[in-house]
Scaffold this motif. Structure first.
Motif, PDB file in Angstrom:
ATOM      1  N   GLY A 101       0.798  -1.210   0.000  1.00 24.63           N
ATOM      2  CA  GLY A 101       0.000   0.000   0.000  1.00 24.63           C
ATOM      3  C   GLY A 101       0.835   1.266   0.000  1.00 24.63           C
ATOM      4  N   VAL A 102       2.032   1.224  -0.614  1.00 31.56           N
ATOM      5  CA  VAL A 102       2.848   2.433  -0.698  1.00 31.56           C
ATOM      6  C   VAL A 102       2.077   3.514  -1.455  1.00 31.56           C
ATOM      7  N   TYR A 103       1.365   3.172  -2.506  1.00 30.81           N
ATOM      8  CA  TYR A 103       0.120   3.784  -2.930  1.00 30.81           C
ATOM      9  C   TYR A 103      -0.943   2.729  -2.658  1.00 30.81           C
ATOM     10  N   PRO A 104      -2.205   3.101  -2.491  1.00 35.19           N
ATOM     11  CA  PRO A 104      -3.188   2.090  -2.092  1.00 35.19           C
ATOM     12  C   PRO A 104      -3.262   0.882  -3.022  1.00 35.19           C
TER      13      PRO A 104
ATOM     14  N   THR B 130      -0.663  -0.338  -4.760  1.00 36.67           N
ATOM     15  CA  THR B 130       0.719  -0.661  -5.095  1.00 36.67           C
ATOM     16  C   THR B 130       1.429  -1.345  -3.941  1.00 36.67           C
ATOM     17  N   GLN B 131       2.268  -2.325  -4.286  1.00 39.41           N
ATOM     18  CA  GLN B 131       3.199  -2.894  -3.323  1.00 39.41           C
ATOM     19  C   GLN B 131       4.604  -2.804  -3.900  1.00 39.41           C
ATOM     20  N   ALA B 132       5.530  -2.239  -3.141  1.00 36.63           N
ATOM     21  CA  ALA B 132       6.908  -2.079  -3.595  1.00 36.63           C
ATOM     22  C   ALA B 132       7.839  -2.980  -2.799  1.00 36.63           C
ATOM     23  N   ARG B 133       8.991  -3.276  -3.414  1.00 32.73           N
ATOM     24  CA  ARG B 133      10.041  -4.057  -2.761  1.00 32.73           C
ATOM     25  C   ARG B 133      11.366  -3.337  -2.943  1.00 32.73           C
ATOM     26  N   CYS B 134      12.124  -3.202  -1.867  1.00 29.24           N
ATOM     27  CA  CYS B 134      13.448  -2.589  -1.920  1.00 29.24           C
ATOM     28  C   CYS B 134      14.413  -3.436  -1.091  1.00 29.24           C
ATOM     29  N   ALA B 135      15.580  -3.722  -1.659  1.00 31.95           N
ATOM     30  CA  ALA B 135      16.575  -4.538  -0.978  1.00 31.95           C
ATOM     31  C   ALA B 135      17.431  -3.683  -0.050  1.00 31.95           C
TER      32      ALA B 135
ATOM     33  N   GLU C 297       2.660   9.237   4.387  1.00 31.11           N
ATOM     34  CA  GLU C 297       3.948   9.448   3.735  1.00 31.11           C
ATOM     35  C   GLU C 297       4.440   8.131   3.141  1.00 31.11           C
ATOM     36  N   PRO C 298       4.541   8.027   1.806  1.00 33.44           N
ATOM     37  CA  PRO C 298       5.048   6.793   1.208  1.00 33.44           C
ATOM     38  C   PRO C 298       6.459   6.466   1.701  1.00 33.44           C
ATOM     39  N   LEU C 299       6.753   5.177   1.815  1.00 32.41           N
ATOM     40  CA  LEU C 299       8.067   4.673   2.204  1.00 32.41           C
ATOM     41  C   LEU C 299       8.462   5.041   3.628  1.00 32.41           C
TER      42      LEU C 299
ATOM     43  N   TYR D 202       4.018   0.088 -10.125  1.00 32.38           N
ATOM     44  CA  TYR D 202       3.115   1.228 -10.231  1.00 32.38           C
ATOM     45  C   TYR D 202       1.684   0.768 -10.474  1.00 32.38           C
ATOM     46  N   HIS D 203       1.422   0.081 -11.587  1.00 35.66           N
ATOM     47  CA  HIS D 203       0.056  -0.343 -11.855  1.00 35.66           C
ATOM     48  C   HIS D 203       0.079  -1.561 -12.765  1.00 35.66           C
TER      49      HIS D 203
END
Length: 611
Positions: free
Chosen positions: A171-174, A176-181, A227-229, A321-322
């Motif tokens: 939900g980084v945007y509602p 969206t799911q992000a991954r960061c190493a 706030e994203p992230l 993103y989408h």
């Protein structure tokens, strides 16, 4: 030359002639035998595979210029022995590698070497083995920085294998799911310094910038400080988190001599079971050129399994993103959301999550009654330049990304497939996706148990004529928000005659808050939404979006609430003959209506027809 079937068996030999008594042993050998015969075909040329697992050491590539096409109106067919009968044999085409050398350590954790492999998941006894995860997030008082995070907690300093850890942002945007190493974790006085991998972290800070003020029914309502992230919702792949049976950790502490540590389920014994690591990123590809497409190839009754995707490893993240797109850098722009909901940043250009089985510049290809499972990217992509491709009666299950994607293709048919449990790693991935297609029909499929949208239709200048008909779509939006059972975006042609039609679909149990069963969004135009059934969601449809809808007609639908914005719809949004039935007794009321009962009875998969 004779078109006698070519027989393949795992116990065969590639120097043998491919007869029932002396079969070939591998798919590449069968392909070579096909290429020797196609020029003189007088009937369909069939490759029949006996039961077993056929492990590929490189992708199986079908090429128009190498004799893989059917000739003279005849087909090249790959199928299991006994296809279409009660004696049909089970054939698996695998891109994996069996892991051996298991030893048992403290706490019942088993370890094995995997060389330089970096698997994101494993496969055992028909089930995915996911990575160990902590859902506690990042402890302490956390500050986001240009390099990552600082927290006043010392706990992350004790996390084992910090350079293999991955942060997940649900939900980084509602939607969206992000991954960061993570690159490294070190002590910084009384605090902990967490440095994130590049270039993904810089890209993430550029993309995920916005303000989400919430909306009616959204959990984030009124949260102007969102706030994203800010901090991850989950932390994956540290041996510190290896407490749940059926999970594993990849240990990269010795370069080129990696280990997997696995805490098995009670019934599993890794040293006697077959535990597989996915290796190949492409299992099967088929392609030609615009002037010479791959033609008249049928693949049916096979299982495709154990493919991987290394994109996260290469860039340090997956910045969704989408749909099945992600951001890998470049220009971004800002969009202001309607009704004071806030603003979001949008990438100008995106990359697509690939598929483990893919076709481009192909014509009259049939993929029927196959199974796509245990895959680390998307399952199947029908890509640019494809025409007349039929995807019928397949099952897609346990896939990291999207299920069936049709992109820049024309006159294709996707019908009677079951797509479920996709988006296992990349949660925003749709079950079925159409992107910039022309005259593609998606009908009588069942889509269920997916983390975001079920069927997604993306428009644009070249898009026209999509028909989404008679599908059964349920238990979508199980993780992310702001999507729907069917999602349609952007212009879909230049008139109702050539636009997109959504008809006779049944959509129920659209789970998370702030969703729309039938979601026309982002300037959707020339869309007819007729005779659908929508219930048990947040809201059945929405009429006010940004950019606004143009020439969208909602006709004769059955739903359990009025669409959002029904009291003041845009001038070019038309509503007529729609029926609102009571939420508490919707199914009984619908069954009592002959037209509604007929929609319910007609939706979903039908028995597979012979090819």
């Amino acid at each position: 030359m004779s078109n006698t079937a070519i027989i393949v068996a795992t116990w065969g030999d590639d120097t043998w002639p491919g007869t029932p008594d002396l079969p070939l042993a591998t798919l590449p050998a069968a392909q070579r035998a096909v290429r020797e015969r196609t020029a003189e075909m007088t009937g369909d040329l069939v490759v029949r595979l006996r039961a077993g697992v056929y492990t590929l050491d490189r992708p199986l590539e079908f090429r128009a210029d190498q004799g893989d096409s059917g000739v003279g109106g005849h087909r090249v067919v790959y199928e299991p022995y006994g296809y279409g009968t009660a004696e049909q044999e089970e054939v698996v085409v695998s891109g994996g590698r069996a892991i051996g050398g298991w030893t048992r350590g403290p706490g019942g954790v088993w370890s094995a070497p995997v060389g330089d492999l970096e698997p994101r998941w494993l496969h055992c006894a028909g089930r995915r083995i996911g990575r160990a995860v902590s859902t506690a997030g990042l402890p302490g008082y956390v500050t986001k920085t240009e390099f990552g995070y600082v927290t006043d907690s010392a706990i992350p300093q004790g996390w084992a294998g910090p350079d293999g850890i991955e942060f997940v942002y649900t939900g980084v945007y509602p939607w969206t799911q992000a991954r960061c190493a993570v690159a490294e974790i070190t002590a910084d006085g009384d605090s902990t310094r967490i440095v994130m991998a590049q270039p993904a972290w810089d890209h993430a800070r550029r993309l995920y910038v916005g303000e989400w003020n919430g909306a009616e029914g959204n959990d984030a309502e009124g949260d102007a400080g969102w706030e994203p992230l800010d901090a991850p919702s989950e932390v994956e792949n540290s041996r510190t988190f290896l407490t749940e049976p059926g999970t594993f950790v990849l240990d990269r502490s010795v370069p080129g001599s990696h280990l997997v540590h696995y805490l098995p389920r009670p019934e599993e014994q890794p040293d006697t079971a077959t535990v597989l690591a996915p290796v190949l990123q492409t299992l099967v590809s088929g392609h030609g050129t615009a002037r010479r497409p791959l033609t008249d190839l049928t693949i049916r009754g096979l299982t495709f399994a154990h493919g991987e995707w290394s994109g996260v490893r290469e860039t340090g993240g997956y910045l969704h993103y989408h749909g099945d797109t992600h951001y890998t850098g470049g220009a971004v722009t800002e969009i202001v959301l309607p009704e004071g909901m806030g603003r979001v940043t949008v990438p100008v250009d995106t990359a697509q999550l690939p598929a483990n089985v893919t076709f481009s510049h192909a014509r009259r290809i049939v993929l029927a009654a196959n199974r796509f499972t245990g895959l680390g990217a998307g399952a199947l992509e029908i890509g640019p330049g494809c025409t007349g491709v039929v995807v019928r009666g397949n099952t897609v299950h346990d896939v990291s990304g999207s299920g069936i994607a049709v992109r820049q293709a024309a006159d294709c048919l996707v019908e009677d497939n079951l797509v479920h449990a996709v988006g296992a790693e990349y949660r925003g991935s749709p079950a079925i996706l159409l992107a910039a297609t022309r005259d593609v029909v998606v009908r009588h499929n069942e889509v269920r148990d997916v983390p975001h949208a079920g069927i997604v239709v993306l428009g644009g200048e070249s898009a026209r004529g999509a028909q989404i008909i008679g599908n059964l779509i349920h238990h979508t939006m199980t993780v992310l928000a702001d999507g729907g059972g069917i999602y349609v975006s952007a212009p879909q042609g230049s008139s109702f005659a050539g636009g997109t039609v959504l008809r006779g679909n049944v959509i129920h149990d659209t789970i998370t808050s702030y969703n729309f069963g039938l979601y026309t969004d982002y300037g959707a135009a020339w869309v007819t939404v007729a005779g659908n059934v929508v219930h048990r969601g947040d809201t059945p449809a929405v009429l006010t979006v940004a950019p606004p809808l143009r020439h969208v007609a909602f006709l004769g639908n059955y739903w359990d609430d009025l669409p959002m914005g029904h009291d003041d719809p845009p001038e070019t949004v038309y509503l007529a003959g729609n029926t609102v039935l009571p939420k508490e007794d919707f199914e009984a009321a619908l069954a009592a209506d002959p037209a509604g009962a007929d929609i319910i009875a007609s939706a979903g998969r039908r028995p597979l027809r012979p090819e």
